[in-house]
Design an enzyme around this catalytic site. Structure first.
Site, PDB file in Angstrom:
ATOM      1  N   LYS A 190     -25.473  -8.113  -8.746  1.00 15.64           N
ATOM      2  CA  LYS A 190     -25.485  -8.042  -7.273  1.00 15.64           C
ATOM      3  C   LYS A 190     -26.115  -6.781  -6.658  1.00 15.64           C
ATOM      4  O   LYS A 190     -27.327  -6.697  -6.550  1.00 15.64           O
ATOM      5  CB  LYS A 190     -24.062  -8.261  -6.777  1.00 15.64           C
ATOM      6  CG  LYS A 190     -23.490  -9.601  -7.322  1.00 15.64           C
ATOM      7  CD  LYS A 190     -22.564 -10.291  -6.427  1.00 15.64           C
ATOM      8  CE  LYS A 190     -22.028 -11.560  -7.063  1.00 15.64           C
ATOM      9  NZ  LYS A 190     -21.841 -12.663  -6.227  1.00 15.64           N
ATOM     10  N   ASP A 243     -15.717  -6.032 -15.346  1.00 15.15           N
ATOM     11  CA  ASP A 243     -16.733  -6.852 -14.703  1.00 15.15           C
ATOM     12  C   ASP A 243     -16.978  -6.263 -13.316  1.00 15.15           C
ATOM     13  O   ASP A 243     -16.212  -6.473 -12.381  1.00 15.15           O
ATOM     14  CB  ASP A 243     -16.290  -8.315 -14.621  1.00 15.15           C
ATOM     15  CG  ASP A 243     -17.352  -9.184 -13.953  1.00 15.15           C
ATOM     16  OD1 ASP A 243     -18.381  -8.634 -13.540  1.00 15.15           O
ATOM     17  OD2 ASP A 243     -17.137 -10.409 -13.847  1.00 15.15           O
ATOM     18  N   TYR A 261     -13.122 -14.228 -11.165  1.00 10.60           N
ATOM     19  CA  TYR A 261     -14.272 -15.077 -11.435  1.00 10.60           C
ATOM     20  C   TYR A 261     -15.303 -14.238 -12.166  1.00 10.60           C
ATOM     21  O   TYR A 261     -15.614 -13.124 -11.731  1.00 10.60           O
ATOM     22  CB  TYR A 261     -14.841 -15.610 -10.113  1.00 10.60           C
ATOM     23  CG  TYR A 261     -16.125 -16.380 -10.258  1.00 10.60           C
ATOM     24  CD1 TYR A 261     -16.141 -17.623 -10.897  1.00 10.60           C
ATOM     25  CD2 TYR A 261     -17.330 -15.874  -9.776  1.00 10.60           C
ATOM     26  CE1 TYR A 261     -17.327 -18.335 -11.036  1.00 10.60           C
ATOM     27  CE2 TYR A 261     -18.511 -16.579  -9.905  1.00 10.60           C
ATOM     28  CZ  TYR A 261     -18.506 -17.810 -10.533  1.00 10.60           C
ATOM     29  OH  TYR A 261     -19.679 -18.508 -10.674  1.00 10.60           O
TER      30      TYR A 261
HETATM   31  C1  LIG Z   1     -17.064 -10.483 -10.632  1.00 10.77           C
HETATM   32  C2  LIG Z   1     -18.156 -11.471 -10.849  1.00 10.77           C
HETATM   33  N1  LIG Z   1     -18.641 -11.653 -12.084  1.00 10.77           N
HETATM   34  C3  LIG Z   1     -19.642 -12.504 -12.330  1.00 10.77           C
HETATM   35  C4  LIG Z   1     -20.206 -13.244 -11.309  1.00 10.77           C
HETATM   36  C5  LIG Z   1     -21.321 -14.182 -11.605  1.00 10.77           C
HETATM   37  O1  LIG Z   1     -22.515 -13.659 -11.129  1.00 10.77           O
HETATM   38  P1  LIG Z   1     -23.786 -14.605 -10.881  1.00 10.77           P
HETATM   39  O2  LIG Z   1     -23.455 -15.462  -9.685  1.00 10.77           O
HETATM   40  O3  LIG Z   1     -24.908 -13.642 -10.627  1.00 10.77           O
HETATM   41  O4  LIG Z   1     -23.992 -15.403 -12.109  1.00 10.77           O
HETATM   42  C6  LIG Z   1     -19.737 -13.096 -10.006  1.00 10.77           C
HETATM   43  C7  LIG Z   1     -20.315 -13.864  -8.899  1.00 10.77           C
HETATM   44  O5  LIG Z   1     -19.835 -13.883  -7.797  1.00 10.77           O
HETATM   45  C8  LIG Z   1     -18.672 -12.187  -9.773  1.00 10.77           C
HETATM   46  O6  LIG Z   1     -18.167 -12.009  -8.550  1.00 10.77           O
END
Ligand SMILES: Cc1ncc(COP(=O)(O)O)c(C=O)c1O
Length: 436
Positions: A274, A246, A143
């Site tokens: 995060k 990511d 994700y």
């Molecule tokens: C690996 C990863 N990338 C991107 C995101 C998206 O982040 P945001 O919820 O701050 O938009 C998440 C959210 O859980 C994530 O786990």
């Protein structure tokens, strides 16, 4: 459910009248009876509107690395915002945070952002601008946020619709995405280097990027097999493809230098959010001098009113300073290891086949399997219903991981040894309650 949720339900009914489904993010919707309303948190704990206390292992889906409302971070933000919050100019704080990120992760250059979605979206654009190519590879069960390009074959994909491993189907995870977007993304199974090599050899001339969560942070924290990330790095070097890690979940959590440091593989671009702000909205894209050079004013569009805002940036400065100066991750790892081992032992004693997955700071377990799965297809073959039943009993007992095992248990510095012991007692009870 044994706990009293009268006030919580009343507030939720009110929420539904003005907020679709009563939640501001669909992941927070657990159903009409189960969706929580949480007025406050402190340290390792959150309290619902009926004053039931939970040991929190969701931690807002990962941002809390020190503890809820962690005093040094709160104090730093409070002091900083007295001098204003946005100026549409570079602030000294932004420089300091970029320096810290570069020092901790080894990236050359940093641009800030506010959310994970925002930075993965920009990272893709940067990769396209750098390579002049348009498509990218991602992996099933990963994700990367809410923008159209990445909402295919995420961790929300149901079993049986992904096609064969040889030629996976891009499963659209939301209505409202233009059909044409599908052609820009290729989904492959995680940890399958042979399939990745074949695909890169066939499509390299149109591939801008490989975007990967270095461990499956949205599918139980499944780890990369030896050689997987290294092989990916090599392919990207050979074919001029931008490797994007990511690190929205792994960054400043599995190590101060994130997955790049932990697994010893350097990406061309890495996205963070995060844990870098201990719960304040702040994100970053870091990258090599060469790739980040495309962020040229008038050349590539990147910007945003709230990028570098004082609240988020001060939170990041305070959080990253604490991570740099104190043995935070080491302590979390030690306690997390004890929790993982305790859970493993309880499941063994209960005779429940399972595999422990992930790392101590973000781990999960998959029930009903004899061997540890190495990809999302392996994850969904596990017994998610039993997992949910056990965790729902655990929540009733007072500890709250997500009741979907795809979402790891997150640990923070405020989970003390006593809190871990308390959790293990609650977990053992939950397993017994589920088995009767
Ligand atoms: C690996 C990863 N990338 C991107 C995101 C998206 O982040 P945001 O919820 O701050 O938009 C998440 C959210 O859980 C994530 O786990």
């Amino acid at each position: 459910m044994k706990r009293n949720l009268t006030q919580t339900h009343a507030l939720y009914e009110r929420a539904k009248k003005v907020i679709p489904y009563g939640v501001n993010s669909n992941f927070r919707y657990w159903g009409p009876e189960e969706t929580m309303v949480i007025p406050r948190g402190e340290g390792a704990f959150i309290w619902d509107a009926d004053e039931n206390r939970y040991i929190d292992y969701r931690l807002g889906f990962g941002p809390i690395i020190l503890g809820h409302s962690y005093p040094p971070v709160v104090q730093r933000v409070t002091e900083a915002i007295r001098d204003g919050t946005v100026f549409a100019w570079t602030t000294p704080l932004e420089i300091q945070v970029a320096e810290r990120i570069a020092r901790l992760t080894g990236v050359d250059k940093v641009r800030l952002g506010n959310t994970g979605t925002e930075v993965t979206m920009h990272a893709l654009r940067i990769a396209r601008a750098y390579t002049g190519r348009e498509r990218f590879i991602k992996f099933e069960g990963q994700y990367h946020g809410m923008h159209d390009y990445v909402l295919f074959s995420t961790a929300s994909t149901p079993q049986g619709v992904m096609g064969s491993r040889r030629s996976p189907i891009n499963v659209q995870n939301s209505s409202g995405i233009p059909e044409g977007i599908r052609r820009y993304v290729i989904n492959l199974p995680f940890n399958d280097l042979e399939r990745l090599e074949e695909t890169v050899e066939a499509h390299w001339h149109e591939l801008a990027a490989i975007m990967v969560e270095p461990m499956l942070g949205n599918s139980a924290g499944i780890l990369p097999q030896p050689g997987w990330l290294e092989g990916m790095r090599e392919l990207c070097d050979d074919y001029g493809i931008v490797l994007i890690f990511d690190e929205v979940k792994t960054g400043f959590r599995i190590a101060n230098g994130g997955a790049q440091a932990f697994f010893g593989v350097q990406a061309d671009l890495a996205t963070y959010a995060k844990a870098m702000g201990n719960g304040f909205p702040i994100a970053a894209i870091g990258g090599t001098e060469e790739v980040m050079a495309v962020l040229e004013p008038g050349g590539l569009a990147h910007g945003g009113t709230y990028i570098g805002n004082v609240a988020g940036t001060a939170a990041a400065d305070a959080t990253l300073a604490i991570l740099e100066e104190e043995p935070i991750i080491e302590t979390i790892d030690r306690r997390g290891q004890r929790l993982m081992e305790g859970i493993d032992g309880i499941l063994n004693r209960a005779g429940i086949p399972h595999a422990m997955t992930g790392l101590p700071s973000m781990f999960s377990f998959i029930l009903g399997v004899e061997e540890a799965p190495i990809d999302f297809r392996g994850y969904i073959a596990g017994d998610g219903d039993l997992y949910e039943r056990i965790i729902n009993a655990l929540i009733d007992n007072g500890a709250m991981p997500d009741n979907d095992g795809r979402e790891p248990w997150f640990l923070c510095y405020s989970h003390t040894d006593e809190v871990i012991d308390e959790t293990l007692t609650m977990f053992e009870d939950a397993v017994k309650q589920t088995q009767v």
